[in-house]
Design a protein around this motif. Structure first.
Motif, PDB file in Angstrom:
ATOM      1  N   PHE A 233      33.623  22.937  53.655  1.00 50.44           N
ATOM      2  CA  PHE A 233      33.468  21.451  53.594  1.00 50.44           C
ATOM      3  C   PHE A 233      32.484  21.033  54.769  1.00 50.44           C
ATOM      4  O   PHE A 233      32.132  19.923  54.769  1.00 50.44           O
ATOM      5  CB  PHE A 233      34.731  20.729  53.556  1.00 50.44           C
ATOM      6  CG  PHE A 233      35.568  20.831  52.317  1.00 50.44           C
ATOM      7  CD1 PHE A 233      34.820  20.554  51.016  1.00 50.44           C
ATOM      8  CD2 PHE A 233      36.835  21.302  52.459  1.00 50.44           C
ATOM      9  CE1 PHE A 233      35.812  20.833  49.868  1.00 50.44           C
ATOM     10  CE2 PHE A 233      37.696  21.427  51.257  1.00 50.44           C
ATOM     11  CZ  PHE A 233      36.986  21.275  49.750  1.00 50.44           C
TER      12      PHE A 233
ATOM     13  N   CYS B 223      27.684  19.516  51.296  1.00 50.58           N
ATOM     14  CA  CYS B 223      29.049  18.823  51.121  1.00 50.58           C
ATOM     15  C   CYS B 223      28.690  17.159  51.111  1.00 50.58           C
ATOM     16  O   CYS B 223      29.396  16.461  50.760  1.00 50.58           O
ATOM     17  CB  CYS B 223      29.891  19.235  52.044  1.00 50.58           C
ATOM     18  SG  CYS B 223      31.326  20.092  51.097  1.00 50.58           S
TER      19      CYS B 223
ATOM     20  N   CYS C  74      25.925  18.139  46.558  1.00 47.23           N
ATOM     21  CA  CYS C  74      26.339  19.136  45.717  1.00 47.23           C
ATOM     22  C   CYS C  74      26.791  18.652  44.458  1.00 47.23           C
ATOM     23  O   CYS C  74      27.323  17.592  44.090  1.00 47.23           O
ATOM     24  CB  CYS C  74      27.941  19.484  46.441  1.00 47.23           C
ATOM     25  SG  CYS C  74      28.740  20.557  45.452  1.00 47.23           S
TER      26      CYS C  74
ATOM     27  N   LYS D 151      30.782  19.098  42.985  1.00 51.62           N
ATOM     28  CA  LYS D 151      31.686  18.629  43.892  1.00 51.62           C
ATOM     29  C   LYS D 151      33.259  18.442  43.303  1.00 51.62           C
ATOM     30  O   LYS D 151      34.400  18.898  43.323  1.00 51.62           O
ATOM     31  CB  LYS D 151      31.307  17.451  44.536  1.00 51.62           C
ATOM     32  CG  LYS D 151      32.217  17.135  45.803  1.00 51.62           C
ATOM     33  CD  LYS D 151      31.558  15.952  46.616  1.00 51.62           C
ATOM     34  CE  LYS D 151      32.053  15.664  48.024  1.00 51.62           C
ATOM     35  NZ  LYS D 151      31.415  15.226  49.090  1.00 51.62           N
TER      36      LYS D 151
END
Ligand code: SF4
Length: 250
Positions: free
Chosen positions: A220, A225, A229, A232
């Motif tokens: 993370f 992140c 992404c 996710k």
């Protein structure tokens, strides 16, 4: 690749971001020229083409990012965010122009392969200037870095390219482009032991993922992140399951 379509990007109706459309339907919608988002059919087609490029082996890009994202992107069908892909597409635009005006002996956008411990790795550096022993990568950014060295993941990517290509390389440069200007950042060239340490750490994780379905751990703290992404929601769901199974086991 397992991107099967896009999240609809109709600007007028933000809740439609949760509406999923296939590539075909998205392009057909843009071709009507009555689409409410700001993407035209040629832009969307170019983004689809870029995503559909065949790649063999584990790629340098996969090794340089979040390993979990690299695997989940490959494993699960998912819908990408058009605006996120546009960022990569903008980089491609720059590459096309740069490739066209390259130095005479430059090797541009060629894919190379090399094996490490029996695992095949591939990568496509933007530009190699063999006479200058130089690898260059062009990156578009919101803002060029204020410092004179590249971001860590870009340095890592360039060093993997230097290891991968069949030329002697002793200089690495990232050329950052933003709307206001250009900045050349020199990356430090790693020694053999640093490259091998990186490969020994990351390659087995991706190899176990791609060949045996072992999901890499969540990372993370990774830059991806932070809004970059496309998997996710899949990652978070798996993470909850992983936590639950740890709790049950403990
Ligand atoms: S959400 Fe973060 S940790 Fe999970 S796959 Fe994406 S980048 Fe990796």
């Amino acid at each position: 690749m397992s991107i099967v379509g896009f999240k609809c990007a109709r600007a007028a109706r933000r809740h439609d971001r949760q509406k999923f459309v296939s590539f075909k339907d998205c392009i057909a919608c843009a071709e009507t020229t009555a689409n409410e988002c700001h993407f035209t059919a040629p832009i969307i087609k170019a983004m689809v083409d870029r995503e559909e490029e065949e790649r063999e082996g584990i790629t340098v890009t996969q090794l340089s990012g979040c390993l979990r994202e690299s695997y989940l992107r490959y494993k699960y069908d998912h819908y990408a965010d058009l605006e996120q892909l546009y960022f990569a597409f903008r980089g491609e635009l720059a590459h096309l122009i740069i490739e066209r005006y390259q130095e005479r002996d430059a090797i541009a956008e060629q894919r190379f392969y090399r094996e490490y411990n029996g695992i095949k790795i591939s990568g496509k550096p933007d530009i190699i200037l063999p006479d200058k022993k130089l690898v260059r990568d062009y990156k578009t950014a919101k803002e060029v870095p204020r410092f004179s060295y590249p971001y860590r993941n870009h340095s890592q990517q360039l060093n993997l390219y230097a290891w991968l290509v069949p030329y002697e390389i002793n200089r690495l440069q990232v050329i950052y482009l933003d709307m206001k200007g250009v900045k050349i950042c020199d990356a430090t060239l790693w020694g053999k032991s640093e490259i091998e340490a990186l490969l020994n750490e990351k390659l087995p994780v991706l190899d176990a993922a791609f060949n045996h379905g072992v999901v890499p751990p969540a990372d993370f703290d990774n830059w991806q992140c932070n809004g970059w992404c496309n998997v996710k929601s899949i990652c978070r769901k798996l993470y909850e399951e992983e936590l639950l199974s740890k709790l049950n086991a403990g």
